[in-house]
Design a protein around this motif. Structure first.
Motif, mmCIF file in Angstrom:
data_model
loop_
_atom_site.group_PDB
_atom_site.id
_atom_site.type_symbol
_atom_site.label_atom_id
_atom_site.label_comp_id
_atom_site.label_asym_id
_atom_site.label_seq_id
_atom_site.Cartn_x
_atom_site.Cartn_y
_atom_site.Cartn_z
ATOM 1 N N LYS A 228 1.432 -1.155 -0.195
ATOM 2 C CA LYS A 228 0.083 0.101 -0.427
ATOM 3 C C LYS A 228 1.183 1.400 0.083
ATOM 4 N N SER A 229 1.929 1.205 0.186
ATOM 5 C CA SER A 229 2.893 1.868 0.384
ATOM 6 C C SER A 229 3.440 2.678 -1.129
ATOM 7 N N ILE A 230 4.018 1.403 -1.480
ATOM 8 C CA ILE A 230 4.087 1.906 -2.598
ATOM 9 C C ILE A 230 2.802 2.477 -4.150
ATOM 10 N N HIS A 231 1.498 2.119 -3.034
ATOM 11 C CA HIS A 231 0.231 2.490 -4.641
ATOM 12 C C HIS A 231 -0.097 4.219 -3.731
ATOM 13 N N PHE A 232 -0.038 4.433 -2.208
ATOM 14 C CA PHE A 232 0.431 6.560 -2.844
ATOM 15 C C PHE A 232 1.652 6.769 -2.598
ATOM 16 N N LEU A 233 2.207 6.115 -2.883
ATOM 17 C CA LEU A 233 3.707 6.975 -3.751
ATOM 18 C C LEU A 233 3.230 7.500 -4.890
ATOM 19 N N ASN A 234 2.861 6.242 -5.369
ATOM 20 C CA ASN A 234 2.343 6.743 -6.842
ATOM 21 C C ASN A 234 1.382 7.719 -6.776
ATOM 22 N N LYS A 235 1.183 7.884 -6.185
ATOM 23 C CA LYS A 235 -0.522 8.958 -5.993
ATOM 24 C C LYS A 235 0.700 10.539 -5.434
ATOM 25 N N LYS A 236 1.483 10.242 -5.255
ATOM 26 C CA LYS A 236 2.224 11.319 -4.389
ATOM 27 C C LYS A 236 2.657 12.517 -5.872
ATOM 28 N N PRO A 237 3.682 13.898 -5.305
ATOM 29 C CA PRO A 237 4.048 14.402 -6.477
ATOM 30 C C PRO A 237 5.070 13.608 -6.769
ATOM 31 N N LYS A 238 5.562 13.338 -8.282
ATOM 32 C CA LYS A 238 6.575 12.626 -8.999
ATOM 33 C C LYS A 238 7.680 13.303 -8.279
ATOM 34 N N SER A 239 7.684 14.432 -8.089
ATOM 35 C CA SER A 239 9.342 14.959 -7.324
ATOM 36 C C SER A 239 9.461 14.793 -5.853
ATOM 37 N N TYR A 240 8.062 14.955 -5.392
ATOM 38 C CA TYR A 240 8.725 14.000 -3.666
ATOM 39 C C TYR A 240 9.272 13.040 -3.647
ATOM 40 N N VAL A 241 8.577 11.806 -4.700
ATOM 41 C CA VAL A 241 9.318 10.262 -4.980
ATOM 42 C C VAL A 241 10.709 10.535 -5.758
ATOM 43 N N LEU A 242 10.677 11.004 -6.419
ATOM 44 C CA LEU A 242 12.146 11.589 -6.905
ATOM 45 C C LEU A 242 13.608 11.929 -6.286
ATOM 46 N N LYS A 243 12.888 13.050 -4.728
ATOM 47 C CA LYS A 243 13.383 13.399 -3.564
ATOM 48 C C LYS A 243 14.214 12.456 -2.261
ATOM 49 N N GLN A 244 13.219 11.174 -2.233
ATOM 50 C CA GLN A 244 12.927 9.971 -1.683
ATOM 51 C C GLN A 244 14.908 9.379 -2.392
ATOM 52 N N LEU A 245 14.625 9.368 -3.479
ATOM 53 C CA LEU A 245 16.108 8.711 -4.326
ATOM 54 C C LEU A 245 17.214 8.730 -3.516
ATOM 55 N N THR A 246 17.972 7.958 -3.314
ATOM 56 C CA THR A 246 19.452 7.961 -2.491
ATOM 57 C C THR A 246 20.224 8.271 -3.912
ATOM 58 N N PRO A 247 21.715 8.467 -3.239
ATOM 59 C CA PRO A 247 22.789 8.972 -4.434
ATOM 60 C C PRO A 247 22.962 7.497 -5.066
ATOM 61 N N ARG A 248 23.376 6.734 -4.345
ATOM 62 C CA ARG A 248 23.868 5.436 -4.735
ATOM 63 C C ARG A 248 22.281 4.514 -5.306
ATOM 64 N N GLU A 249 21.330 4.847 -5.448
ATOM 65 C CA GLU A 249 19.349 4.068 -6.673
ATOM 66 C C GLU A 249 20.409 4.837 -7.664
ATOM 67 N N ILE A 250 20.160 6.212 -7.661
ATOM 68 C CA ILE A 250 20.200 6.495 -8.639
ATOM 69 C C ILE A 250 21.603 6.834 -9.804
ATOM 70 N N LYS A 251 22.709 6.284 -9.054
ATOM 71 C CA LYS A 251 24.369 5.797 -9.449
ATOM 72 C C LYS A 251 24.127 4.769 -10.042
ATOM 73 N N ARG A 252 23.192 3.479 -10.028
ATOM 74 C CA ARG A 252 23.161 2.385 -10.285
ATOM 75 C C ARG A 252 22.212 2.607 -11.543
ATOM 76 N N ILE A 253 20.836 3.020 -11.669
ATOM 77 C CA ILE A 253 20.010 3.114 -12.565
ATOM 78 C C ILE A 253 20.911 4.031 -14.052
ATOM 79 N N ARG A 254 21.560 5.041 -13.073
ATOM 80 C CA ARG A 254 21.767 5.880 -14.510
ATOM 81 C C ARG A 254 23.745 4.743 -15.645
ATOM 82 N N ASP A 255 23.882 3.649 -14.150
ATOM 83 C CA ASP A 255 25.283 3.935 -14.394
ATOM 84 C C ASP A 255 24.633 2.834 -16.195
#
Length: 337
Positions: A228-255
């Motif tokens: 349900k947390s995932i369901h609620f996160l989908n309804k939040k502004p995308k900018s809010y969700v983006l700010k929850q990503l950590t540098p390690r998560e960003i680096k993995r997917i970006r690489d």
């Protein structure tokens, strides 16, 4: 039917079942509504949000068409900006600096002495098994980062507790498939005035199976709150969700994104984007149950810039924090047309 329990007692029993979930929740600071994206968890349908014109952002030196989401404050993660990776050398349990064996969280980078971890989680087979992946490519997620409930506000958390109690008719702190189906049947009759069809019931049973990650035939508080947390996160502004990503998560997917960006302009076609999703999922130890990875690509565009890709899949990245491996996971899929 069990003996009715007070709300306080039910909360305490949930705390015993999943102590890591009842930590303090972060306040939801961003206002503004965001339309449902075109994906669903377990087949529930949503709507694809539309976008309009606005500020122009640069991606690898290339100017793109204006893109403004429904967020009040636009936030993005730059393609060419290197994430700042930091490591906390102190043990999160004993706060010591000793150079003994440690395990590191793949999400936040915090460390924990192996001995401290074993003492705290002795008897928790799932936690001990998950910690063994700390030295692998997939990595291990600490209890704080695995607790997606922290990303919800207090109202949402309280509402989920009440909803769990409605499903859990015998107040056993677990929802059986029979309790779940019976509740959905009553809801269908009450809200739509009709009996639930056999086809609808099968869909509900499939949804139940998607949430029952452990496969024991019951949904516990941890599984319910995570889904349900995932369901609620989908309804939040995308900018809010983006700010929850950590540098390690960003680096993995970006690489992985960059490795498939043959044009070096930060843009992929659909085939390349699907390949990125597959490689990223495999890198965190996850697989597609049926071998189809295209359903995890949540955008319908034929040409997918990095900016769009990371915004549309931020919830997916957060959903992968859970210490599950293989084909059982909470990753959202694109709804069927």
């Amino acid at each position: 039917m069990g003996v009715p329990l007070s709300r306080k007692t039910r909360v305490e029993r949930k705390a015993l079942a999943a102590p890591k979930m009842l930590t303090s929740v972060k306040a939801f600071k961003e206002a503004g509504a965001n339309a449902n994206s075109g994906w669903a968890l377990g087949g529930a349908s949503g709507q694809t949000s539309s976008v309009g014109g606005g500020k122009v952002f640069s991606l690898s030196g290339q100017r793109r068409k204006p893109y403004v989401p429904r967020d009040e404050e636009y936030y993005t993660i730059m393609y060419d900006e290197e994430p700042r990776i930091t490591t906390d050398v102190t043990c999160t349990i004993c706060k010591g600096f000793e150079r003994s064996a440690k395990i590191q969280c793949r999400v936040c980078g915090r460390n924990c002495h192996t001995n401290c971890f074993e003492r705290r989680y002795r008897g928790d087979e799932q936690a001990m098994e998950a910690s063994k992946r700390a030295d692998t490519e997939a990595g291990w997620t600490c209890a704080d980062c695995e607790n997606l409930g922290q990303l919800l506000d207090e109202y949402e958390t309280s509402m989920l507790m009440d909803k769990f109690d409605e499903y859990d008719s015998d107040q056993s702190t677990q929802i059986t498939v029979e309790e779940y189906i019976e509740f959905q049947k009553d809801l269908c009759l009450e809200s739509e005035g009709i009996e639930m069809s056999k086809e609808r019931e099968e869909e509900e049973r499939e949804l139940f199976g998607n949430i029952d990650i452990s496969g024991d035939g019951a949904i516990n508080w941890w599984e319910f709150l995570t889904a349900k947390s995932i369901h609620f996160l989908n309804k939040k502004p995308k900018s809010y969700v983006l700010k929850q990503l950590t540098p390690r998560e960003i680096k993995r997917i970006r690489d992985i994104f960059k490795a498939n960006d043959m044009s070096y302009h930060g843009v992929l076609d659909r085939e390349e984007a699907v390949k990125v999703m597959k490689e990223w999922m495999n890198s965190v130890g996850l697989e597609s149950p049926d071998g189809d990875y295209s359903k995890y690509l949540l955008t319908s565009s034929c040409v997918i810039p990095w900016d769009t890709f990371i915004r549309e899949h931020a919830v997916t990245i957060i959903a992968a924090r859970i210490n599950n491996v293989g084909k059982q996971h909470f990753l959202p899929v694109k709804r069927k047309s």
